[in-house]
Design a protein around this motif. Structure first.
Motif, PDB file in Angstrom:
ATOM      1  N   CYS A 153      -5.165   0.180   5.183  1.00 34.66           N
ATOM      2  CA  CYS A 153      -4.342   1.248   5.735  1.00 34.66           C
ATOM      3  C   CYS A 153      -3.162   1.614   4.841  1.00 34.66           C
ATOM      4  O   CYS A 153      -2.328   2.414   5.239  1.00 34.66           O
ATOM      5  CB  CYS A 153      -3.830   0.861   7.122  1.00 34.66           C
ATOM      6  SG  CYS A 153      -2.605  -0.455   7.106  1.00 34.66           S
ATOM      7  N   ASN A 154      -3.070   1.035   3.637  1.00 35.76           N
ATOM      8  CA  ASN A 154      -2.004   1.425   2.722  1.00 35.76           C
ATOM      9  C   ASN A 154      -2.340   2.786   2.128  1.00 35.76           C
ATOM     10  O   ASN A 154      -3.258   2.929   1.322  1.00 35.76           O
ATOM     11  CB  ASN A 154      -1.847   0.379   1.613  1.00 35.76           C
ATOM     12  CG  ASN A 154      -0.686   0.698   0.688  1.00 35.76           C
ATOM     13  OD1 ASN A 154       0.173   1.513   1.007  1.00 35.76           O
ATOM     14  ND2 ASN A 154      -0.668   0.057  -0.465  1.00 35.76           N
ATOM     15  N   LEU A 155      -1.594   3.807   2.527  1.00 33.63           N
ATOM     16  CA  LEU A 155      -1.883   5.177   2.119  1.00 33.63           C
ATOM     17  C   LEU A 155      -1.230   5.544   0.805  1.00 33.63           C
ATOM     18  O   LEU A 155      -1.629   6.522   0.166  1.00 33.63           O
ATOM     19  CB  LEU A 155      -1.439   6.150   3.217  1.00 33.63           C
ATOM     20  CG  LEU A 155      -2.089   5.927   4.587  1.00 33.63           C
ATOM     21  CD1 LEU A 155      -1.497   6.877   5.614  1.00 33.63           C
ATOM     22  CD2 LEU A 155      -3.597   6.116   4.504  1.00 33.63           C
ATOM     23  N   PHE A 156      -0.188   4.824   0.393  1.00 35.81           N
ATOM     24  CA  PHE A 156       0.428   5.050  -0.906  1.00 35.81           C
ATOM     25  C   PHE A 156      -0.438   4.412  -1.996  1.00 35.81           C
ATOM     26  O   PHE A 156      -1.253   3.542  -1.725  1.00 35.81           O
ATOM     27  CB  PHE A 156       1.832   4.450  -0.961  1.00 35.81           C
ATOM     28  CG  PHE A 156       2.854   5.224  -0.175  1.00 35.81           C
ATOM     29  CD1 PHE A 156       2.535   6.407   0.464  1.00 35.81           C
ATOM     30  CD2 PHE A 156       4.159   4.769  -0.082  1.00 35.81           C
ATOM     31  CE1 PHE A 156       3.476   7.116   1.186  1.00 35.81           C
ATOM     32  CE2 PHE A 156       5.110   5.463   0.633  1.00 35.81           C
ATOM     33  CZ  PHE A 156       4.770   6.644   1.272  1.00 35.81           C
ATOM     34  N   LEU A 157      -0.215   4.846  -3.224  1.00 35.76           N
ATOM     35  CA  LEU A 157      -0.908   4.206  -4.334  1.00 35.76           C
ATOM     36  C   LEU A 157      -0.448   2.758  -4.460  1.00 35.76           C
ATOM     37  O   LEU A 157       0.682   2.414  -4.132  1.00 35.76           O
ATOM     38  CB  LEU A 157      -0.636   4.965  -5.637  1.00 35.76           C
ATOM     39  CG  LEU A 157      -1.182   6.403  -5.702  1.00 35.76           C
ATOM     40  CD1 LEU A 157      -1.028   6.959  -7.105  1.00 35.76           C
ATOM     41  CD2 LEU A 157      -2.640   6.470  -5.275  1.00 35.76           C
ATOM     42  N   SER A 158      -1.346   1.907  -4.952  1.00 35.32           N
ATOM     43  CA  SER A 158      -1.085   0.467  -4.948  1.00 35.32           C
ATOM     44  C   SER A 158       0.164   0.098  -5.748  1.00 35.32           C
ATOM     45  O   SER A 158       0.877  -0.844  -5.395  1.00 35.32           O
ATOM     46  CB  SER A 158      -2.301  -0.279  -5.504  1.00 35.32           C
ATOM     47  OG  SER A 158      -2.598   0.174  -6.819  1.00 35.32           O
ATOM     48  N   LYS A 159       0.461   0.831  -6.823  1.00 33.78           N
ATOM     49  CA  LYS A 159       1.620   0.523  -7.661  1.00 33.78           C
ATOM     50  C   LYS A 159       2.881   1.244  -7.208  1.00 33.78           C
ATOM     51  O   LYS A 159       3.922   1.134  -7.851  1.00 33.78           O
ATOM     52  CB  LYS A 159       1.321   0.887  -9.113  1.00 33.78           C
ATOM     53  CG  LYS A 159       0.208   0.054  -9.738  1.00 33.78           C
ATOM     54  CD  LYS A 159       0.005   0.427 -11.205  1.00 33.78           C
ATOM     55  CE  LYS A 159      -1.095  -0.404 -11.824  1.00 33.78           C
ATOM     56  NZ  LYS A 159      -1.315  -0.061 -13.254  1.00 33.78           N
ATOM     57  N   CYS A 160       2.779   1.963  -6.109  1.00 33.28           N
ATOM     58  CA  CYS A 160       3.937   2.714  -5.600  1.00 33.28           C
ATOM     59  C   CYS A 160       4.838   1.769  -4.802  1.00 33.28           C
ATOM     60  O   CYS A 160       4.401   1.121  -3.850  1.00 33.28           O
ATOM     61  CB  CYS A 160       3.473   3.869  -4.722  1.00 33.28           C
ATOM     62  SG  CYS A 160       4.783   5.008  -4.264  1.00 33.28           S
ATOM     63  N   ILE A 161       6.103   1.683  -5.182  1.00 30.46           N
ATOM     64  CA  ILE A 161       7.062   0.807  -4.506  1.00 30.46           C
ATOM     65  C   ILE A 161       7.570   1.489  -3.246  1.00 30.46           C
ATOM     66  O   ILE A 161       8.042   2.633  -3.284  1.00 30.46           O
ATOM     67  CB  ILE A 161       8.236   0.456  -5.440  1.00 30.46           C
ATOM     68  CG1 ILE A 161       7.724  -0.311  -6.664  1.00 30.46           C
ATOM     69  CG2 ILE A 161       9.291  -0.356  -4.709  1.00 30.46           C
ATOM     70  CD1 ILE A 161       8.795  -0.647  -7.671  1.00 30.46           C
ATOM     71  N   GLN A 162       7.478   0.790  -2.109  1.00 27.57           N
ATOM     72  CA  GLN A 162       7.890   1.350  -0.827  1.00 27.57           C
ATOM     73  C   GLN A 162       9.055   0.572  -0.245  1.00 27.57           C
ATOM     74  O   GLN A 162       9.007  -0.653  -0.112  1.00 27.57           O
ATOM     75  CB  GLN A 162       6.718   1.341   0.166  1.00 27.57           C
ATOM     76  CG  GLN A 162       7.055   1.974   1.512  1.00 27.57           C
ATOM     77  CD  GLN A 162       5.851   2.051   2.428  1.00 27.57           C
ATOM     78  OE1 GLN A 162       4.782   1.529   2.104  1.00 27.57           O
ATOM     79  NE2 GLN A 162       6.001   2.697   3.570  1.00 27.57           N
TER      80      GLN A 162
END
Length: 717
Positions: free
Chosen positions: A489-498
């Protein structure tokens, strides 16, 4: 008028504007050979209204007014510099008159309070009307100023967008190997009110490179695309990829850019600077503050590549320095209306009083209408767009709950209680009884506001990846299944810092709910429980009437705790107080019915509002449901645009803070009690008090025992 920064809303934050003013003045002396007029503007960030209203932010009246600026005769050509000069003069004059009228109104208001001057009462209503007209004029001129700033400035036609992508890769603009149709998809609509053509193309989807390139299109700012992109780009590219895209365009055009604004290189270079500044101003806290590598890359590039060739580099470095020091924060735009409000603490409070009086009649009617709705429709506020034909008067009632909620009317506490606040646990819940619901509401609102104003619209995106779930859906899952689901369910790119500030916001809400439930079950007598239940219900009612829906829903969640709902005290609670519980449930249902219910009407622009973080997160999750890409791999921009519109209300509400006078003693007590009970076991607390159990009379209890023994004896005979 859809203006995001032009209002005389209560409690303008003066401390946020002064550093920006100083920065602009300092930068005004620098020589920026690409765009000499750029230092005239305080900010490049389009603001929340651009993301919320889109192309409708600038209506036909604004466009028509802009066309007539800077020319004496209809036959004269339109000159952008002449338009700016004339607009600045008009804005300065109207702002000056508006400031003088506010001061005059304040003096009349003081005379009326002192019962001096019989003419003051008769003049105040007329003056209020004049102030409203003058305020609208300044708002309109500010909107025209923003339109001139963004209209066709440094943008290119859509057919040139593939060239922009190629330009960043090769350093030349001679060939464009890619076609626009392979980057962006459009759909045609009917004739647009802002366009003279028979139809208009609206962006439907695009590849990551195509969506980044569309930032350079001629109408990207006017359509609201830039602000919507800044809110949502993390779904299809990382912060590093976006920054590298901008830096590549600056590198390839900076040395060749000239004073001629018509060349493609100059437009690309200047638009890159505009977008980069807007990104820093609006999203520094969520992108740069949490990613030191990204910040270092940007600073190093500006210092080594931009500053030696272009005066804009100093501006960006100064902006980054102020942002890192917490001076500019999210860098809201500073307007002439803002300057009117920087008159000190006393003027700020008087200004808030003025806002209240201007909406006094509307709010009084709103309260009456709210009560009628509540009684007649039995809380049936669930809204649906597919209900078929509706009578005209019924249509007018749709989405009206937010517009009729009463205004803030308590600015300070007039009573003080001689109570020692040394140890909150020794005082217990008795102090809550001594304070009025209005006083508790004000201080809880200030505490909630302190937490809410630290959040950003981006914090509400991709909340499923943080473990935020719908509380109403209880699904039993194994630990292994849960781990897999979080990855999926992670909709951001994997390397995107949230940034995970949303979790802190929700934990704070849960702490308040747990505190409410714990205070009630910890009472040793039924009488004290009834008093405390009444106090919490009245406080919650006061909160939502002040448009603090966050605290109201937190109190409701605490009172809806399963153990609290089974307490005997509910049976002896006054009927009028019990009705508030149903009223709160109706408000909760209304908030859940539509993601933009609090943005309807005009009152949210002048009255403070704090939404429920959990409800807003659930609305965003609902919009995130479904695929983000089409069959050809293009990302659905229509979906991303809707998400940006919903989360933009966070910045909209943050513009109008509450201006209640803080009671630090009461706030300290509340903080201690909330911290003390935040991890409390409600069932264990309830087990310690007899007041939490239904008491059976002695005679009835004895008779039941005798009947049981008689039945048992009969079974053995």
């Amino acid at each position: 008028l859809q203006s995001n920064s032009c209002c005389i809303g209560p409690g303008f934050a003066e401390e946020n504007t002064e550093p920006e003013e100083e920065t602009v003045i300092k930068i005004a002396g620098n020589s920026y050979h690409v765009s000499p007029n750029l230092p005239d503007f305080h900010s490049c960030s389009p603001g929340w209204s651009s993301a919320f209203y889109g192309a409708e932010c600038f209506d036909s009246e604004v466009r028509s007014y802009m066309k007539n600026l800077g020319k004496q005769k209809s036959s004269e050509s339109q000159n952008i510099d002449a338009k700016k000069v004339e607009l600045e003069q008009l804005l300065m004059m109207e702002t000056k008159n508006y400031r003088k009228t506010i001061k005059f109104y304040q003096k009349l208001l003081q005379k009326e309070r002192r019962s001096k001057g019989p003419d003051a009462k008769s003049m105040l209503p007329k003056l209020r009307g004049q102030l409203q007209e003058m305020k609208s004029k300044v708002q309109f001129l500010e909107l025209v100023k923003k339109y001139i700033m963004y209209a066709e400035q440094w943008g290119v036609e859509s057919c040139v967008l593939p060239t922009i992508i190629h330009n960043g890769r090769t350093g030349t603009v001679d060939v464009a190997p890619t076609d626009e149709s392979s980057l962006l998809l459009y759909y045609n609509t009917e004739k647009h009110q802002c366009n003279n053509q028979n139809g208009i193309r609206v962006l439907q989807a695009g590849t990551p490179l195509g969506l980044m390139a569309y930032l350079y299109s001629r109408n990207a700012f006017l359509e609201g695309y830039v602000q919507q992109f800044l809110y949502t780009f993390r779904y299809f590219c990382t912060q590093e990829e976006f920054l590298q895209f901008l830096l590549d365009r600056i590198s390839s055009t900076l040395s060749s850019a000239s004073l001629d604004p018509s060349t493609s290189l100059t437009k690309i270079c200047n638009r890159s600077f505009y977008i980069l500044q807007a990104w820093i101003e609006d999203c520094y806290s969520v992108d740069f503050a949490t990613n030191t590598d990204l910040l270092c890359t940007l600073k190093e590039f500006i210092s080594s590549k931009v500053a030696p060739l272009n005066g804009y580099g100093e501006r960006l470095l100064s902006l980054l320095e102020n942002a890192s020091a917490g001076k500019s924060g999210s860098a809201h735009q500073c307007s002439s209306m803002d300057k009117c409000e920087e008159e000190g603490e006393e003027d700020r409070k008087a200004l808030h009083s003025l806002c209240k009086k201007l909406s006094e009649d509307v709010s009084r009617k709103a309260c009456l209408f709210f009560r009628l709705q509540y009684i007649e429709h039995n809380f049936n506020w669930k809204l649906s767009k597919g209900m078929g034909p509706i009578a005209q008067y019924q249509r007018e009632r749709l989405y009206t709950i937010s517009s009729v909620l009463p205004k803030p009317c308590y600015n300070s506490f007039t009573e003080e209680f001689p109570v020692s606040f040394a140890k909150a646990d020794e005082v217990g819940p008795y102090l809550l009884i001594e304070y009025s619901a209005q006083q508790l509401c004000c201080q809880l609102t200030l505490l909630q506001q302190e937490v809410f104003h630290k959040c950003h619209p981006v914090h509400f995106l991709n909340s499923r990846a943080l473990g935020v779930k719908d509380k109403s859906v209880a699904v039993q899952k194994a630990v292994s299944t849960e781990t897999v689901s979080l990855k999926v369910c992670n909709l951001f790119l994997s390397k995107c810092i949230q940034d995970q500030y949303l979790l802190q916001l929700l934990r704070n809400a849960d702490s308040v709910s747990t505190w409410v439930a714990a205070e009630v079950v910890a009472c040793h007598t039924s009488k004290l429980q009834v008093s405390l239940l009444s106090k919490f219900l009245l406080t919650a009612k006061c909160c939502y009437e002040q448009r603090n829906f966050a605290t109201a829903m937190q109190i409701l969640a605490g009172l809806e705790n399963l153990i609290v709902r089974q307490l005997p005290a509910w049976k002896i609670l006054p009927a009028k107080v019990t009705e508030i519980m149903e009223e709160l449930k109706a408000v909760e249902m209304f908030l859940k019915s539509d993601s933009l219910c609090l943005m309807e009407g005009e009152r949210f622009k002048t009255l403070p509002t704090i939404p429920s973080a959990y409800v807003l997160a659930m609305h965003v999750q609902q919009l995130e449901t479904g695929g983000f890409t089409m069959t050809n791999g293009a990302h659905k921009w229509t979906k991303l645009r809707n998400i940006a519109k919903v989360v933009s209300q966070v910045h909209a509400f943050q513009e109008n803070p509450y201006t209640y006078t803080p009671d630090f003693k009461l706030q300290s007590y509340l903080k201690q009690r909330i911290t003390h009970f935040k991890d409390a076991d409600i069932s264990a607390l309830a087990a310690d008090n007899r007041a939490n159990f239904h008491q059976i009379p002695a005679e009835k209890h004895s008779r039941k025992i005798q009947d049981t023994l008689r039945r048992m004896k009969a079974t053995f005979q």
